[in-house]
Scaffold this motif. Structure first.
Motif, PDB file in Angstrom:
ATOM      1  N   ARG A 387       0.837  -1.198   0.000  1.00 49.33           N
ATOM      2  CA  ARG A 387       0.000   0.000   0.000  1.00 49.33           C
ATOM      3  C   ARG A 387       0.878   1.257   0.000  1.00 49.33           C
ATOM      4  O   ARG A 387       1.898   1.322   0.684  1.00 49.33           O
ATOM      5  N   ASN A 388       0.496   2.226  -0.812  1.00 50.06           N
ATOM      6  CA  ASN A 388       1.181   3.517  -0.961  1.00 50.06           C
ATOM      7  C   ASN A 388       2.465   3.443  -1.778  1.00 50.06           C
ATOM      8  O   ASN A 388       3.154   4.450  -1.921  1.00 50.06           O
ATOM      9  N   ASP A 389       2.806   2.272  -2.339  1.00 54.99           N
ATOM     10  CA  ASP A 389       3.927   2.204  -3.278  1.00 54.99           C
ATOM     11  C   ASP A 389       3.621   3.075  -4.495  1.00 54.99           C
ATOM     12  O   ASP A 389       2.476   3.124  -4.965  1.00 54.99           O
ATOM     13  N   TYR A 390       4.658   3.717  -5.035  1.00 52.56           N
ATOM     14  CA  TYR A 390       4.487   4.506  -6.252  1.00 52.56           C
ATOM     15  C   TYR A 390       4.778   3.628  -7.466  1.00 52.56           C
ATOM     16  O   TYR A 390       5.701   3.881  -8.238  1.00 52.56           O
ATOM     17  N   THR A 391       3.989   2.604  -7.655  1.00 48.61           N
ATOM     18  CA  THR A 391       4.120   1.753  -8.836  1.00 48.61           C
ATOM     19  C   THR A 391       2.757   1.673  -9.509  1.00 48.61           C
ATOM     20  O   THR A 391       1.726   1.865  -8.865  1.00 48.61           O
ATOM     21  N   ASN A 392       2.737   1.415 -10.793  1.00 46.61           N
ATOM     22  CA  ASN A 392       1.449   1.417 -11.499  1.00 46.61           C
ATOM     23  C   ASN A 392       1.372   0.354 -12.594  1.00 46.61           C
ATOM     24  O   ASN A 392       0.616   0.503 -13.551  1.00 46.61           O
ATOM     25  N   SER A 393       2.163  -0.694 -12.459  1.00 45.38           N
ATOM     26  CA  SER A 393       2.099  -1.767 -13.446  1.00 45.38           C
ATOM     27  C   SER A 393       0.865  -2.646 -13.202  1.00 45.38           C
ATOM     28  O   SER A 393       0.195  -2.540 -12.170  1.00 45.38           O
ATOM     29  N   PHE A 394       0.605  -3.523 -14.135  1.00 40.81           N
ATOM     30  CA  PHE A 394      -0.599  -4.365 -14.149  1.00 40.81           C
ATOM     31  C   PHE A 394      -0.173  -5.819 -13.951  1.00 40.81           C
ATOM     32  O   PHE A 394       0.790  -6.277 -14.573  1.00 40.81           O
ATOM     33  N   TYR A 395      -0.868  -6.539 -13.089  1.00 39.68           N
ATOM     34  CA  TYR A 395      -0.491  -7.914 -12.765  1.00 39.68           C
ATOM     35  C   TYR A 395      -1.584  -8.897 -13.164  1.00 39.68           C
ATOM     36  O   TYR A 395      -2.784  -8.618 -12.995  1.00 39.68           O
ATOM     37  N   THR A 396      -1.155 -10.046 -13.668  1.00 38.95           N
ATOM     38  CA  THR A 396      -2.059 -11.167 -13.910  1.00 38.95           C
ATOM     39  C   THR A 396      -1.485 -12.405 -13.234  1.00 38.95           C
ATOM     40  O   THR A 396      -0.268 -12.548 -13.097  1.00 38.95           O
ATOM     41  N   VAL A 397      -2.363 -13.319 -12.816  1.00 40.37           N
ATOM     42  CA  VAL A 397      -1.955 -14.526 -12.094  1.00 40.37           C
ATOM     43  C   VAL A 397      -1.992 -15.710 -13.057  1.00 40.37           C
ATOM     44  O   VAL A 397      -3.061 -16.119 -13.508  1.00 40.37           O
ATOM     45  N   LEU A 398      -0.827 -16.239 -13.368  1.00 40.06           N
ATOM     46  CA  LEU A 398      -0.733 -17.379 -14.271  1.00 40.06           C
ATOM     47  C   LEU A 398      -0.940 -18.692 -13.529  1.00 40.06           C
ATOM     48  O   LEU A 398      -1.510 -19.642 -14.065  1.00 40.06           O
ATOM     49  N   GLN A 399      -0.482 -18.760 -12.291  1.00 39.14           N
ATOM     50  CA  GLN A 399      -0.611 -19.984 -11.496  1.00 39.14           C
ATOM     51  C   GLN A 399      -0.616 -19.612 -10.020  1.00 39.14           C
ATOM     52  O   GLN A 399       0.096 -18.710  -9.596  1.00 39.14           O
ATOM     53  N   GLY A 400      -1.418 -20.317  -9.220  1.00 36.52           N
ATOM     54  CA  GLY A 400      -1.503 -20.032  -7.802  1.00 36.52           C
ATOM     55  C   GLY A 400      -2.478 -18.906  -7.510  1.00 36.52           C
ATOM     56  O   GLY A 400      -3.401 -18.646  -8.291  1.00 36.52           O
ATOM     57  N   SER A 401      -2.260 -18.206  -6.383  1.00 36.05           N
ATOM     58  CA  SER A 401      -3.176 -17.127  -6.016  1.00 36.05           C
ATOM     59  C   SER A 401      -2.458 -16.100  -5.152  1.00 36.05           C
ATOM     60  O   SER A 401      -1.379 -16.350  -4.607  1.00 36.05           O
ATOM     61  N   VAL A 402      -3.084 -14.923  -5.019  1.00 41.98           N
ATOM     62  CA  VAL A 402      -2.566 -13.852  -4.177  1.00 41.98           C
ATOM     63  C   VAL A 402      -3.660 -13.408  -3.214  1.00 41.98           C
ATOM     64  O   VAL A 402      -4.849 -13.582  -3.482  1.00 41.98           O
ATOM     65  N   ASP A 403      -3.243 -12.822  -2.081  1.00 43.14           N
ATOM     66  CA  ASP A 403      -4.165 -12.213  -1.130  1.00 43.14           C
ATOM     67  C   ASP A 403      -4.030 -10.698  -1.239  1.00 43.14           C
ATOM     68  O   ASP A 403      -2.915 -10.154  -1.139  1.00 43.14           O
ATOM     69  N   ILE A 404      -5.164 -10.018  -1.422  1.00 44.71           N
ATOM     70  CA  ILE A 404      -5.173  -8.568  -1.557  1.00 44.71           C
ATOM     71  C   ILE A 404      -5.731  -7.975  -0.280  1.00 44.71           C
ATOM     72  O   ILE A 404      -6.908  -8.167   0.047  1.00 44.71           O
ATOM     73  N   GLU A 405      -4.883  -7.258   0.458  1.00 47.52           N
ATOM     74  CA  GLU A 405      -5.285  -6.648   1.727  1.00 47.52           C
ATOM     75  C   GLU A 405      -5.760  -5.228   1.455  1.00 47.52           C
ATOM     76  O   GLU A 405      -4.969  -4.291   1.386  1.00 47.52           O
ATOM     77  N   VAL A 406      -7.075  -5.061   1.304  1.00 42.10           N
ATOM     78  CA  VAL A 406      -7.627  -3.740   0.986  1.00 42.10           C
ATOM     79  C   VAL A 406      -7.852  -2.914   2.243  1.00 42.10           C
ATOM     80  O   VAL A 406      -7.987  -1.691   2.188  1.00 42.10           O
ATOM     81  N   ALA A 407      -7.897  -3.579   3.382  1.00 36.87           N
ATOM     82  CA  ALA A 407      -8.016  -2.906   4.681  1.00 36.87           C
ATOM     83  C   ALA A 407      -7.430  -3.840   5.727  1.00 36.87           C
ATOM     84  O   ALA A 407      -7.159  -5.014   5.457  1.00 36.87           O
ATOM     85  N   ALA A 408      -7.234  -3.318   6.948  1.00 37.93           N
ATOM     86  CA  ALA A 408      -6.593  -4.116   7.991  1.00 37.93           C
ATOM     87  C   ALA A 408      -7.342  -5.407   8.266  1.00 37.93           C
ATOM     88  O   ALA A 408      -6.739  -6.428   8.605  1.00 37.93           O
ATOM     89  N   ASP A 409      -8.657  -5.394   8.112  1.00 36.30           N
ATOM     90  CA  ASP A 409      -9.459  -6.574   8.405  1.00 36.30           C
ATOM     91  C   ASP A 409     -10.142  -7.153   7.171  1.00 36.30           C
ATOM     92  O   ASP A 409     -11.083  -7.929   7.284  1.00 36.30           O
ATOM     93  N   THR A 410      -9.677  -6.740   5.978  1.00 41.11           N
ATOM     94  CA  THR A 410     -10.321  -7.209   4.748  1.00 41.11           C
ATOM     95  C   THR A 410      -9.289  -7.785   3.801  1.00 41.11           C
ATOM     96  O   THR A 410      -8.401  -7.069   3.319  1.00 41.11           O
ATOM     97  N   LEU A 411      -9.394  -9.084   3.552  1.00 39.67           N
ATOM     98  CA  LEU A 411      -8.459  -9.796   2.676  1.00 39.67           C
ATOM     99  C   LEU A 411      -9.247 -10.467   1.570  1.00 39.67           C
ATOM    100  O   LEU A 411     -10.223 -11.189   1.834  1.00 39.67           O
ATOM    101  N   ILE A 412      -8.854 -10.223   0.330  1.00 39.79           N
ATOM    102  CA  ILE A 412      -9.535 -10.817  -0.828  1.00 39.79           C
ATOM    103  C   ILE A 412      -8.558 -11.731  -1.551  1.00 39.79           C
ATOM    104  O   ILE A 412      -7.456 -11.302  -1.920  1.00 39.79           O
ATOM    105  N   ASN A 413      -8.947 -12.990  -1.755  1.00 43.59           N
ATOM    106  CA  ASN A 413      -8.088 -13.932  -2.467  1.00 43.59           C
ATOM    107  C   ASN A 413      -8.402 -13.876  -3.957  1.00 43.59           C
ATOM    108  O   ASN A 413      -9.569 -13.862  -4.364  1.00 43.59           O
ATOM    109  N   SER A 414      -7.358 -13.809  -4.762  1.00 46.02           N
ATOM    110  CA  SER A 414      -7.513 -13.755  -6.220  1.00 46.02           C
ATOM    111  C   SER A 414      -6.645 -14.832  -6.844  1.00 46.02           C
ATOM    112  O   SER A 414      -5.433 -14.869  -6.613  1.00 46.02           O
ATOM    113  N   GLY A 415      -7.253 -15.728  -7.613  1.00 48.40           N
ATOM    114  CA  GLY A 415      -6.547 -16.903  -8.098  1.00 48.40           C
ATOM    115  C   GLY A 415      -6.185 -16.873  -9.566  1.00 48.40           C
ATOM    116  O   GLY A 415      -6.241 -15.833 -10.231  1.00 48.40           O
ATOM    117  N   GLN A 416      -5.801 -18.034 -10.052  1.00 47.50           N
ATOM    118  CA  GLN A 416      -5.320 -18.210 -11.428  1.00 47.50           C
ATOM    119  C   GLN A 416      -6.270 -17.590 -12.446  1.00 47.50           C
ATOM    120  O   GLN A 416      -7.485 -17.782 -12.392  1.00 47.50           O
TER     121      GLN A 416
END
Length: 800
Positions: A387-416
């Motif tokens: 959060r607050n990084d000055y980066t603006n590239s675009f990511y896609t998930v080819l394999q596996g999954s990531v957790d997106i922490e949009v708030a301290a108590d909110t985690l969204i899993n995004s998969g392949q």
């Protein structure tokens, strides 16, 4: 009948055709190169005289028997003509192909005039520029109407109208305006298709009245002249009615019509009726017609170097050789660490199969995208970005999954197959969430510049990103507890709006029936105080405005205006009420924001000096800044140590001009980089030399700058300069701190020989200096300050 059978017939002497014919010639293959015009490279012949031609993509090696590197149009054309002679290419000019019949091994090419040419294989490199789009109005075939410009200096003291809003139209208008009276006709209200550099040039020319622009205007007809001193009368439909312009010349720059009808008559099929559709081709450029190949722009690859490589490769494919594409080794190196036992083509196919957003991308375009991207294996728990990084590239998930922490108590899993990072991609702002690898996963990181290019050229990709952005924004910003399904009715009614700099989004006193979420750009919030329009606050992307009127059911209490080109998502009152229903905590959160804004507004309304200073700073673009240099003139003693320190730290060239820039009260804004949230300078840098620091957010220029000057033109604040490398006065710091020697003089240019180029230089916030910005360190009185937007807003509120 044809008297000779060629092994390969190449149609079109553009870059791809020239490369194919030269390669066939050097291999001794019986060939013929057919060109309908009297010269090679008809499209490039039509470029403006002296135009600099880029050799992109820079990372891609050239594979062709004829030479090519970035340079002026004339130099490139001359080199290609020498290459044809050197390889003894069998080229026939003024030979227009009208028909193609037959099949592989026995094609019959019909030439206008009745001649026939027989060939075993055909390479189509005819491009898209052979048929310029005409004005399409009565009289557009008049002698003074033209669709290209060779030498702008050939025209003087004429009244010229340019029709078009793209880069070619702008470049022509700017060049002609030096010696002529020029108007440019734009059927829309902005130059949306122009590169940033050209956009700034044309807007500057319009502001200075060196060029007149007729917005929202279309051609109606071309009449004979009412005054014999002119060639004709250009009749236009304008927003205020019909207008008649006496002209000496009309130049239409409306792009070109792809010769689809001709290509389809050859038997080649297109996948759909979209005007931008390209033929379906194999990885070896072969069309549905066996033995007939398509290369270059017609196949979706308009860049010169790509077309030339394809010309070389397609000859090899026809000869049955298993040559690997020019980018093969580069892609193989990218895929080396991946957990797949697959070759390059198989990995690329897997990517497009697994990631839906890339399904509709042409296979050749996709290779280019991956060539620009980074493919990495992320271990479980690794931070992809914070959060607050000055980066603006675009990511896609080819394999596996990531957790997106949009708030301290909110985690969204995004998969392949899913993507993330699109909010910063679209807004250009810092990251609004932290993303972790949920398990060992493979992600593809695509630079913003590359992704924006794809969005502009593939409508299906743009639509997917727009729809996803809307749904995710509504969920993350307004209703995190609601399901996507519950939010779809709101998303379907949400509208994407576009606003020009300075355009009012809504006005004080209007009925409040819509909330606006700022998708990219920024706005100011102002109020009328004693007859003055005072700016109360600045609101950047990823925030909402207009919620106050909806919550209280009252009229607008302020005017909201775009500070730069801005896009918003508008949510109507009915949808907003539904969000309040779906997310019980939303009303309380929004009311808290409203209360804080009202408190800040009251402070500024009771202190007009503060409000006027904030209005001034916002007018200087400081709302877009992440770090800005301000000078308190009550403390400044005009010693210019700030400039000398900057020069001593940066090879002798100061990145700031203390005396330049505006002043309000005692606060001076010198000419120095603001390190904008969404930097205009980064948007059109061919070698991608301008980068942003991931933590500090500093915008800096790398050593691979080619000196094109685009960033200098794109910067709206004039803080970038083109400079030869200089020698630094390294004795400055010894003189300043220890009093050793005399104050150093100015730096001198070094290596400014015939073959050296000026490179872009600008403030980099002394990112490699442990002590921080040299300008601030060297100031003996503390007058120089580098502040973030939050800090200078606090400074403004302290003004009395």
């Amino acid at each position: 009948m044809a008297s000779e059978i060629f092994d390969i017939a190449i149609i079109g002497a553009g870059p791809g055709g020239l490369s194919a014919a030269s390669h066939a010639a050097e291999l001794g293959v019986n060939h013929v190169l057919l060109e309908s015009s009297p010269k090679i490279a008809n499209t490039i012949q039509k470029y403006q005289k002296g135009k600099h031609v880029m050799a992109e993509p820079g990372v891609l090696p050239l594979r062709s028997p004829i030479r090519f590197s970035a340079g002026k149009r004339e130099e490139i054309l001359s080199g290609w003509e020498d290459g044809l002679t050197e390889h003894n290419v069998n080229v026939r000019y003024n030979t227009e192909v009208a028909t193609i019949g037959g099949q592989k091994g026995d094609f019959l090419i019909g030439i206008s005039g009745g001649e026939q040419i027989q060939a075993k294989h055909i390479i189509l490199g005819i491009g898209l520029q052979g048929n310029p789009r005409t004005l399409g109005v009565p009289g557009d075939n008049a002698a003074f109407v033209q669709y290209q410009l060779d030498d702008p200096d050939a025209y003087k003291d004429e009244s010229i109208v340019i029709v078009g809003a793209g880069d070619a139209a702008i470049e022509n208008a700017i060049a002609l305006a030096r010696h002529n009276s020029v108007s440019i006709v734009n059927r829309k209200d902005e130059f949306a298709r122009a590169k940033e550099g050209n956009l700034n040039l044309i807007l500057g020319a319009i502001d200075s009245k060196s060029i007149e622009c007729l917005y929202g205007t279309t051609p109606a007809r071309i009449d004979p002249p009412s005054d014999e001193t002119f060639a004709g009368t250009f009749v236009l439909d304008t927003p205020s009615g019909e207008a008649q312009l006496p002209v000496h010349r009309i130049i239409g720059r409306l792009g070109a019509i792809a010769p689809r009808g001709l290509v389809e008559s050859f038997g080649i099929e297109f996948p759909n009726d979209d005007a931008n559709a390209i033929p379906a081709l194999t990885s070896q450029y072969e069309s549905n017609v066996e033995g007939m190949f398509v290369i270059g722009a017609l196949g979706g690859y308009p860049l010169i170097k790509q077309a030339m490589n394809q010309g070389y490769e397609v000859v090899e494919y026809i000869l049955g050789n298993k040559v690997k594409p020019a980018d093969h080794d580069l892609l193989a190196a990218k895929f080396k660490t991946l957990p797949f036992d697959l070759d390059v083509d198989e990995v690329l196919a897997l990517m497009q199969q697994r990631i839906p957003v890339f399904n509709g991308v042409n296979a050749l375009q996709f290779r280019e995208l991956i060539l620009d991207s980074e493919v990495s294996l992320q271990r479980k728990g690794a931070v992809v970005f914070a959060r607050n990084d000055y980066t603006n590239s675009f990511y896609t998930v080819l394999q596996g999954s990531v957790d997106i922490e949009v708030a301290a108590d909110t985690l969204i899993n995004s998969g392949q197959g899913n993507f993330f990072g699109e909010m910063s991609l679209i807004s250009g702002r810092r990251r609004s969430a932290t993303v972790y690898a949920a398990d060992d996963c493979v992600v593809i990181e695509t630079p913003r510049r590359t992704m924006n290019k794809l969005i502009a050229s593939v409508d299906a990709v743009r639509k997917v990103l727009d729809q996803t952005f809307i749904v995710r924004t509504i969920q993350q910003k307004f209703a995190p507890d609601a399901s996507i399904e519950d939010l779809l009715p709101v998303a379907e009614k949400t509208v994407i709006n576009q606003y020009a700099p300075g355009q009012v989004i809504f006005s004080e006193g209007e009925e409040g029936d819509t909330l606006h979420f700022i998708r990219n750009g920024s706005v100011t919030v102002s109020s009328n105080v004693d007859g003055k329009d005072l700016v109360m606050s600045y609101v950047p992307a990823n925030q909402a405005v207009g919620e106050m009127a909806l919550l209280a059911n009252v009229k607008r209490t302020a005017t909201v205006r775009a500070t730069v080109k801005t896009e918003t998502l508008s949510i109507d009152k009915e949808s907003f009420d539904l969000l309040l229903e779906k997310s019980p905590g939303l009303k309380a959160r929004m009311q808290k924001i409203v209360e804080e804004r009202m408190r800040q507004n009251i402070v500024l309304q009771t202190n007009t000096d503060s409000g006027e200073l904030l209005s001034f700073l916002m007018g200087q673009g400081l709302g877009e800044a992440t770090d800005v240099l301000l000078i308190d003139e009550e403390l400044c003693v005009a010693c210019d140590y700030c400039e000398s320190a900057c020069a001593a730290t940066h090879e002798g060239t100061s990145r700031l001009d203390r005396k330049a820039g505006p002043t309000f009260a005692h606060i001076h804004v010198p000419t120095s980089c603001r390190h904008c949230e969404d930097p205009s300078c980064m948007k059109d840098c061919p070698p991608d030399a301008i980068q942003r620091g991931g933590i500090g957010g500093e915008v800096f220029i790398g050593d691979n700058c080619i000196g094109c000057g685009n960033c200098e033109q794109n910067c709206p604040y004039g803080v970038i300069q083109m400079s030869y490398k200089t020698s630094a006065p390294d004795s400055f710091w010894r003189w300043l701190f220890f009093g050793i020697g005399d104050k150093p003089g100015k730096a001198v240019n070094i290596n400014a020989g015939e073959n050296t180029i000026k490179q872009a230089v600008k403030c980099d916030m002394c990112k490699d200096q442990s002590g921080g910005p040299a300008c601030v360190r060297a100031c003996p009185t503390g007058a120089a300050m580098r502040l973030s937007p939050e800090e200078f807003v606090d400074l403004v509120r302290d003004v009395r």
